[in-house]
Design an enzyme around this catalytic site. Sequence first.
Site, PDB file in Angstrom:
ATOM      1  N   ASP A 114       0.868  -1.180   0.000  1.00  0.00           N
ATOM      2  CA  ASP A 114       0.000   0.000   0.000  1.00  0.00           C
ATOM      3  C   ASP A 114       0.906   1.233   0.000  1.00  0.00           C
ATOM      4  O   ASP A 114       2.119   1.117   0.206  1.00  0.00           O
ATOM      5  CB  ASP A 114      -0.885  -0.015   1.266  1.00  0.00           C
ATOM      6  N   SER A 115       0.307   2.393  -0.170  1.00  0.00           N
ATOM      7  CA  SER A 115       1.069   3.639  -0.069  1.00  0.00           C
ATOM      8  C   SER A 115       1.642   3.826   1.334  1.00  0.00           C
ATOM      9  O   SER A 115       2.621   4.530   1.518  1.00  0.00           O
ATOM     10  CB  SER A 115       0.144   4.819  -0.368  1.00  0.00           C
ATOM     11  N   TYR A 148      -0.803   8.371  -2.011  1.00  0.00           N
ATOM     12  CA  TYR A 148      -0.909   8.094  -3.450  1.00  0.00           C
ATOM     13  C   TYR A 148      -2.096   8.863  -4.054  1.00  0.00           C
ATOM     14  O   TYR A 148      -2.115   9.144  -5.250  1.00  0.00           O
ATOM     15  CB  TYR A 148      -1.159   6.601  -3.694  1.00  0.00           C
ATOM     16  N   CYS A 172      -4.564  -1.478  -1.900  1.00  0.00           N
ATOM     17  CA  CYS A 172      -4.719  -0.033  -2.081  1.00  0.00           C
ATOM     18  C   CYS A 172      -5.652   0.194  -3.271  1.00  0.00           C
ATOM     19  O   CYS A 172      -5.365  -0.280  -4.375  1.00  0.00           O
ATOM     20  CB  CYS A 172      -3.340   0.568  -2.369  1.00  0.00           C
ATOM     21  N   ASN A 173      -6.740   0.873  -3.019  1.00  0.00           N
ATOM     22  CA  ASN A 173      -7.689   1.141  -4.106  1.00  0.00           C
ATOM     23  C   ASN A 173      -7.082   2.066  -5.163  1.00  0.00           C
ATOM     24  O   ASN A 173      -7.312   1.891  -6.358  1.00  0.00           O
ATOM     25  CB  ASN A 173      -8.952   1.808  -3.531  1.00  0.00           C
ATOM     26  N   THR A 174      -6.296   3.038  -4.692  1.00  0.00           N
ATOM     27  CA  THR A 174      -5.722   4.024  -5.611  1.00  0.00           C
ATOM     28  C   THR A 174      -4.704   3.363  -6.536  1.00  0.00           C
ATOM     29  O   THR A 174      -4.690   3.616  -7.747  1.00  0.00           O
ATOM     30  CB  THR A 174      -5.040   5.153  -4.804  1.00  0.00           C
ATOM     31  N   GLU A 212      -1.528   7.873   9.066  1.00  0.00           N
ATOM     32  CA  GLU A 212      -0.106   7.497   9.038  1.00  0.00           C
ATOM     33  C   GLU A 212       0.607   7.992  10.300  1.00  0.00           C
ATOM     34  O   GLU A 212       1.525   7.350  10.796  1.00  0.00           O
ATOM     35  CB  GLU A 212       0.577   8.091   7.801  1.00  0.00           C
ATOM     36  N   CYS A 249     -11.047   3.350   0.535  1.00  0.00           N
ATOM     37  CA  CYS A 249      -9.596   3.493   0.693  1.00  0.00           C
ATOM     38  C   CYS A 249      -9.234   2.612   1.879  1.00  0.00           C
ATOM     39  O   CYS A 249      -9.946   2.620   2.897  1.00  0.00           O
ATOM     40  CB  CYS A 249      -9.253   4.955   0.969  1.00  0.00           C
ATOM     41  N   HIS A 294      -7.124   2.801   4.086  1.00  0.00           N
ATOM     42  CA  HIS A 294      -6.825   3.477   5.356  1.00  0.00           C
ATOM     43  C   HIS A 294      -8.089   3.672   6.210  1.00  0.00           C
ATOM     44  O   HIS A 294      -8.007   3.672   7.437  1.00  0.00           O
ATOM     45  CB  HIS A 294      -6.214   4.866   5.098  1.00  0.00           C
TER      46      HIS A 294
HETATM   47  N1  DGL Z   1      -4.767   3.265   1.052  1.00  0.00           N
HETATM   48  C1  DGL Z   1      -4.865   3.720  -0.267  1.00  0.00           C
HETATM   49  C2  DGL Z   1      -6.179   3.393  -0.923  1.00  0.00           C
HETATM   50  O1  DGL Z   1      -6.755   2.379  -0.629  1.00  0.00           O
HETATM   51  C3  DGL Z   1      -4.246   5.024  -0.678  1.00  0.00           C
HETATM   52  C4  DGL Z   1      -4.257   6.162   0.262  1.00  0.00           C
HETATM   53  C5  DGL Z   1      -3.329   7.260  -0.226  1.00  0.00           C
HETATM   54  O2  DGL Z   1      -2.126   7.044  -0.161  1.00  0.00           O
HETATM   55  O3  DGL Z   1      -3.817   8.293  -0.690  1.00  0.00           O
HETATM   56  O4  DGL Z   1      -6.637   4.093  -1.777  1.00  0.00           O
END
Ligand code: DGL
Length: 264
Positions: A11-12, A43, A74-76, A153, A185, A187
Amino acid sequence: MDKHAAIGVFDSGLGGISVLHAIRNLLPAESLIYIADSAHVPYGEKSPEFIVQRSLAISEFLLAQRVKAIVVACNTATAAAVSELRQRWPDVLIVGMEPAVKPAVQASQSGKVGVLATTGTLRSARFAALLERFASDVEVITQPCPGLVELIEAGELQTDTTRALLSSYVEPLLQAGCDTLILGCTHYPLLKPLLQRMVPEYVQLIDTGEAVARRLQSELGKHNLLAEAQQPLDHFYGSGDTCATERTLAMLWPEAQPVIALGF
Ligand code: DGL
C-alpha cells in the site's frame, strides 16, 4: 512455485494493514511480506504515472523475495496500476481491490450511497466503469478525503483533529440521505471506531478487506498454493522514516517485527 512462500502485500502506507488483518484471519498459516511506501504517501494526490512506476518497483522487489502472490492493498494503486502489473507479469497471481459498489448498492434502502475514497480513485476510469456497471439505479455521492491518510499514518486514529476532519467529510453524505457508506480506501477502516460513533446505527459501513482475502484464498486454492499448517513468518518493509512507520504499525499490528528500510 512453493506453497509455503509468502504473500506480498503493499500500500502507499499502513492502510493495507486493514487488508492484512482480513488475510491473517482467513488464512492464518500464510506468511506475509508487507510493504508501506511511506516515502510517497499519499498516493491519492499523485499522478497515475507515478503510482504505476512505484507499483512496478515494489512488485519487482516482492517477486525477488519469491512471493507466491501479490495483493495490491490499495484502491488508488489498483485503479492506476493493476492492469500494468498484470501485463508485466501475466503468470503472477495479482489480487487488486476496488470500492465495494456492488454490495453497497444491494444493501442500501434509501437508494443513496456515499463513497469515501481518494481523489485518485474517484477520478479513475476503473471507478467510472464500476459505477456504470453496478450503480445505475441508485444515487452515488462521492467524497474525496484529502488529509485523512496523513493523520492515520501519523497514528492519529482517535484524536480530535481526525474526528473533525472525518466528520466534515461524512456529515454532508448523511445530510444527503446516504444510508450506506463505502470505505473506498484501505486506510479508512482503521478509523471505524471513530466512524461508528459518528453515524446513526442504521448506516452501514462497507469495506473490501474480507472480500479481498476470500478472493486470494480462492485463487491460491485454484493453483494449489494454499499453505498447510505452519507457523507463519511475517516481514514489514517501509520506504520512508521507518521509526515513524514502526510507531504507528505498533498500534495496528502489535506483534509486528521491526520495519526494514526498503532502500528505493
Ligand atoms: N490506502 C490507499 C487506498 O486504498 C491510498 C491512500 C493514499 O495514499 O492516498 O486508496
